[in-house]
Scaffold this motif. Structure first.
Motif, PDB file in Angstrom:
ATOM      1  N   HIS A   1       0.802  -1.224   0.000  1.00 40.05           N
ATOM      2  CA  HIS A   1       0.000   0.000   0.000  1.00 40.05           C
ATOM      3  C   HIS A   1       0.840   1.282   0.000  1.00 40.05           C
ATOM      4  CE1 HIS A   1      -3.375  -2.651   1.010  1.00 40.05           C
ATOM      5  NE2 HIS A   1      -4.175  -1.643   0.704  1.00 40.05           N
ATOM      6  N   ARG A   2       2.155   1.141   0.002  1.00 37.92           N
ATOM      7  CA  ARG A   2       3.001   2.330   0.138  1.00 37.92           C
ATOM      8  C   ARG A   2       2.743   3.347  -0.979  1.00 37.92           C
ATOM      9  NH1 ARG A   2       5.496  -1.366  -2.703  1.00 37.92           N
ATOM     10  NH2 ARG A   2       7.129  -0.883  -4.231  1.00 37.92           N
ATOM     11  N   ARG A   3       2.365   2.872  -2.171  1.00 41.55           N
ATOM     12  CA  ARG A   3       2.173   3.758  -3.321  1.00 41.55           C
ATOM     13  C   ARG A   3       0.868   4.545  -3.241  1.00 41.55           C
ATOM     14  NH1 ARG A   3       2.580  -0.456  -8.068  1.00 41.55           N
ATOM     15  NH2 ARG A   3       1.669  -1.765  -6.442  1.00 41.55           N
ATOM     16  N   VAL A   4      -0.081   4.062  -2.443  1.00 44.26           N
ATOM     17  CA  VAL A   4      -1.398   4.717  -2.408  1.00 44.26           C
ATOM     18  C   VAL A   4      -1.739   5.243  -1.014  1.00 44.26           C
ATOM     19  CG1 VAL A   4      -2.342   3.444  -4.353  1.00 44.26           C
ATOM     20  CG2 VAL A   4      -2.478   2.447  -2.063  1.00 44.26           C
ATOM     21  N   ASN A   5      -0.752   5.278  -0.123  1.00 42.99           N
ATOM     22  CA  ASN A   5      -1.016   5.744   1.235  1.00 42.99           C
ATOM     23  C   ASN A   5      -0.998   7.260   1.353  1.00 42.99           C
ATOM     24  OD1 ASN A   5      -1.663   3.455   2.590  1.00 42.99           O
ATOM     25  ND2 ASN A   5       0.404   3.035   3.360  1.00 42.99           N
ATOM     26  N   GLN A   6      -0.416   7.941   0.380  1.00 43.96           N
ATOM     27  CA  GLN A   6      -0.371   9.402   0.430  1.00 43.96           C
ATOM     28  C   GLN A   6      -1.575  10.002  -0.280  1.00 43.96           C
ATOM     29  OE1 GLN A   6       3.393  10.634  -1.195  1.00 43.96           O
ATOM     30  NE2 GLN A   6       4.493  10.252   0.703  1.00 43.96           N
ATOM     31  N   GLU A   7      -2.176  11.025   0.342  1.00 44.12           N
ATOM     32  CA  GLU A   7      -3.344  11.678  -0.246  1.00 44.12           C
ATOM     33  C   GLU A   7      -2.912  12.537  -1.437  1.00 44.12           C
ATOM     34  OE1 GLU A   7      -5.335  13.817   2.806  1.00 44.12           O
ATOM     35  OE2 GLU A   7      -5.712  12.044   4.037  1.00 44.12           O
ATOM     36  N   LYS A   8      -3.370  12.150  -2.606  1.00 45.55           N
ATOM     37  CA  LYS A   8      -3.029  12.892  -3.826  1.00 45.55           C
ATOM     38  C   LYS A   8      -4.272  13.033  -4.698  1.00 45.55           C
ATOM     39  CE  LYS A   8       1.839  11.484  -4.184  1.00 45.55           C
ATOM     40  NZ  LYS A   8       2.861  10.828  -5.051  1.00 45.55           N
ATOM     41  N   GLY A   9      -4.402  14.183  -5.299  1.00 43.73           N
ATOM     42  CA  GLY A   9      -5.497  14.411  -6.227  1.00 43.73           C
ATOM     43  C   GLY A   9      -6.761  14.911  -5.549  1.00 43.73           C
ATOM     44  N   ASP A  10      -7.655  15.511  -6.362  1.00 42.83           N
ATOM     45  CA  ASP A  10      -8.928  16.043  -5.878  1.00 42.83           C
ATOM     46  C   ASP A  10     -10.006  15.567  -6.836  1.00 42.83           C
ATOM     47  OD1 ASP A  10     -11.210  17.611  -5.363  1.00 42.83           O
ATOM     48  OD2 ASP A  10      -9.965  19.161  -4.438  1.00 42.83           O
ATOM     49  N   ILE A  11     -10.851  14.662  -6.346  1.00 42.68           N
ATOM     50  CA  ILE A  11     -11.855  14.053  -7.217  1.00 42.68           C
ATOM     51  C   ILE A  11     -12.823  15.076  -7.786  1.00 42.68           C
ATOM     52  CG2 ILE A  11     -13.430  13.496  -5.318  1.00 42.68           C
ATOM     53  CD1 ILE A  11     -14.043  10.865  -6.763  1.00 42.68           C
ATOM     54  N   ASP A  12     -13.148  16.121  -7.021  1.00 41.01           N
ATOM     55  CA  ASP A  12     -14.095  17.142  -7.489  1.00 41.01           C
ATOM     56  C   ASP A  12     -13.498  17.971  -8.618  1.00 41.01           C
ATOM     57  OD1 ASP A  12     -16.180  16.452  -5.777  1.00 41.01           O
ATOM     58  OD2 ASP A  12     -15.282  17.574  -4.114  1.00 41.01           O
ATOM     59  N   LYS A  13     -12.241  18.355  -8.468  1.00 39.41           N
ATOM     60  CA  LYS A  13     -11.609  19.174  -9.519  1.00 39.41           C
ATOM     61  C   LYS A  13     -11.480  18.393 -10.819  1.00 39.41           C
ATOM     62  CE  LYS A  13      -8.991  22.288  -6.507  1.00 39.41           C
ATOM     63  NZ  LYS A  13      -7.646  22.774  -6.108  1.00 39.41           N
ATOM     64  N   ILE A  14     -11.148  17.103 -10.699  1.00 38.23           N
ATOM     65  CA  ILE A  14     -11.029  16.281 -11.907  1.00 38.23           C
ATOM     66  C   ILE A  14     -12.394  16.152 -12.590  1.00 38.23           C
ATOM     67  CG2 ILE A  14     -10.461  13.991 -12.797  1.00 38.23           C
ATOM     68  CD1 ILE A  14      -8.445  13.728 -10.517  1.00 38.23           C
ATOM     69  N   SER A  15     -13.431  15.945 -11.771  1.00 43.33           N
ATOM     70  CA  SER A  15     -14.777  15.791 -12.334  1.00 43.33           C
ATOM     71  C   SER A  15     -15.253  17.069 -12.987  1.00 43.33           C
ATOM     72  CB  SER A  15     -15.755  15.372 -11.219  1.00 43.33           C
ATOM     73  OG  SER A  15     -15.371  14.153 -10.646  1.00 43.33           O
ATOM     74  N   GLU A  16     -14.961  18.215 -12.355  1.00 42.16           N
ATOM     75  CA  GLU A  16     -15.428  19.503 -12.883  1.00 42.16           C
ATOM     76  C   GLU A  16     -14.811  19.817 -14.243  1.00 42.16           C
ATOM     77  OE1 GLU A  16     -14.480  22.259  -9.844  1.00 42.16           O
ATOM     78  OE2 GLU A  16     -16.047  21.569  -8.481  1.00 42.16           O
TER      79      GLU A  16
END
Length: 565
Positions: free
Chosen positions: A59-74
């Motif tokens: 899980h080391r590759r996905v343990n850091q919070e990255k990205g914003d789902i709302d901004k991508i969707s918008e």
């Protein structure tokens, strides 16, 4: 379902008392094993093993919070979001999705798993499918379009697609309802029987599935030898007066002035034992408590007068049952403790004594048999007293000069005395019993008991009665055995004692020799007489404490004392 129901004690528990949000990871554990779920969530117990640590690595590759789902969707663009926390009071769920793939107007939750793709029809484990379903429902509740998810099985480097079908959604909701009932029950689920899941489970040493099933069944199943790893950690004893115990870079450092005395990895320490005027920094205590490592405080001469731990165990039902059983009086536990002690006393005399009269061994056998049948506590105390008198009358036959067959006059023994001890042998016995007591204290606190509420020894101000209960069966085979070993091997000599005002005390060298011998004995591996696997005596302490807990919680019909063969 009604909001309340009767628990096993006849009192009503309200479903509203449990947390409103169920962690999704716990749902996966529930599907895997209801007992595992109960231990982890209801009792807040968890230990790592190589499999859980490997899972953390995956899980080391996905343990850091990255990205914003709302901004991508918008922006109507594609992208990935990692370590996204989701929750819904409507669904009563909370959980973190490892990765979300955002494409056009659709989102796909992706979970990372350590193992390989299962070789079944759906190419996925039931708990993993439920976990994906719950994450999808959380995303839908948050107004995103989601009709499928994916599981990445790292062992085989494959993605498996899971569709959120009506059947999967309905069965998942049924699982959540079952989970809430189990979580609010005061009865821990039964262990799995002969399951292939158990050997690799990190909680097997706490759950004890085969051991519990062994005592539950009238015709016990053949024992698998699930090898629960004996921890390599050990107590750290600090006896240097004026020393300071601190922490630095995941190590405990012991210093005096500017001189370094010792440096030990935190992961290698099971207890910190402080003797006399030694300081422990706040930072060190905080780090030890976060790892559930107790700090035990002794006087300079070795009198145990305190134990410091982190927050107490959340296993409230165990302590409720312990208190209820103590108030009610339970001859089953008390008679088992006395039986085990007498049998182990007999074994020590038979194995190590010189010319022990046969009638002595027969008398101890008879007293042990009587203890099993006794229903009156006063008479049981009398049986134990008679056995102890017979045992200590023959204790001198265990002591001999190195390489000879005659008693050592400097270690003469005419019976048990204490507070203070008046001869070297009694001094050694008292010190050995103190070391034994601190081991059991630390074990009971770790398991979740209140060590001061006894089942054989009556609770009394300042007396750790339950710890005294459970060390009874170990006094002869650990403490007494250690004493005769250090005498007969010459590890403790007459010069290692200090006589003052009629009392006999150990010198610093004598105490160090006893601690060394005690640790050697505690780390001795023996074959468990009931279960057949090898374990150190320190591990056996925990097994016995957990078996007592299983008896109090109704998991097994009786408490079985530890008896060496």
């Amino acid at each position: 379902m009604d909001s309340g129901f009767l628990n096993r004690y006849g009192t009503t528990m309200d479903l509203d008392e449990m947390p409103k949000l169920v962690p999704i990871r716990m749902v996966n554990e529930f599907v895997f094993c209801k007992r595992l779920f109960y231990l982890e969530w209801s009792e807040s117990l968890f230990v790592d093993n190589e499999y859980t640590l490997h899972g953390d690595f995956v899980h080391r590759r996905v343990n850091q919070e990255k990205g914003d789902i709302d901004k991508i969707s918008e922006t109507s663009s594609a992208g990935n979001v990692t370590s996204l926390m989701l929750s819904s009071e409507t669904l009563g769920l909370i959980g973190k999705v490892d990765k979300v793939r955002v494409m056009d107007d659709e989102v796909v939750p992706i979970e990372f798993k350590r193992g390989s793709t299962p070789k079944n029809e759906l190419r996925s484990w039931p708990g993993d499918r439920v976990q994906i379903c719950l994450l999808g429902l959380l995303l839908i509740d948050a107004k995103y379009k989601c009709d499928k998810g994916e599981i990445w099985y790292d062992g085989s480097k494959q993605n498996v697609t899971i569709y959120l079908t009506p059947e999967l959604i309905e069965s998942t909701k049924d699982i959540i309802r079952d989970l809430r009932e189990v979580a609010m029950s005061s009865k821990i689920p039964d262990p799995l029987l002969d399951s292939p899941k158990c050997p690799k489970c990190s909680m097997v040493g706490i759950c004890l599935p085969d051991e519990i099933n062994f005592f539950k069944e009238s015709d016990p199943p053949k024992q698998r030898r699930i090898m629960v790893r004996d921890n390599d950690d050990a107590p750290l004893y600090v006896m240097e007066q004026g020393a300071v115990v601190g922490v630095n870079s995941h190590r405990i450092d012991v210093t005096k002035g500017r001189e370094s005395i010792a440096s030990v990895r935190l992961m290698d320490i099971s207890q910190l034992c402080i003797f006399g005027n030694v300081q422990v920094t706040t930072q060190a205590q905080r780090e030890l408590f976060s790892r559930s490592v107790p700090v035990l405080y002794f006087s300079y001469g070795g009198w145990l007068y305190g134990i410091a731990t982190g927050l107490p165990s959340k296993n409230v039902m165990l302590r409720i049952r312990q208190i209820g059983t103590s108030l009610k009086g339970d001859m089953n536990v008390a008679s088992a403790i006395v039986f085990g002690k007498i049998k182990n006393c007999r074994t020590l005399l038979r194995r190590n004594g010189r010319n022990i009269p046969e009638e002595v061994l027969e008398s101890l056998d008879r007293l042990a048999s009587r203890s099993q049948e006794e229903t009156d506590m006063t008479k049981l105390l009398g049986i134990e007293g008679a056995a102890a008198k017979l045992y200590f009358e023959n204790f001198p036959r265990l002591i001999r000069a190195p390489g000879a067959s005659i008693n050592r006059p400097e270690f003469s023994f005419e019976g048990r005395n204490r507070r203070p001890p008046k001869d070297p042998v009694n001094c050694l016995l008292s010190y050995a019993y103190t070391l034994l007591l601190k081991e059991m204290l630390a074990t009971l606190v770790g398991v979740g008991f209140d060590p001061y509420i006894g089942l054989y020894h009556k609770p009394r101000f300042g007396r750790p009665s339950l710890a005294l209960d459970l060390i009874e069966e170990f006094r002869p085979i650990i403490a007494d055995s250690t004493v005769i070993t250090v005498i007969n091997n010459g590890e403790v000599k007459p010069k290692d004692f200090v006589v003052r005002s009629g009392s006999v005390l150990l010198s610093e060298n004598g105490r160090k020799a006893m601690i060394t011998a005690h640790e050697r004995r505690m780390m001795t591996k023996i074959k468990h007489p009931e279960f057949g696997y090898d374990a150190t005596y320190r591990r056996v302490f925990e097994i016995q404490a957990r078996l007592l807990g299983a008896y109090l919680l109704g998991d097994v019909p009786r408490y079985i004392p530890f008896r060496t063969r």
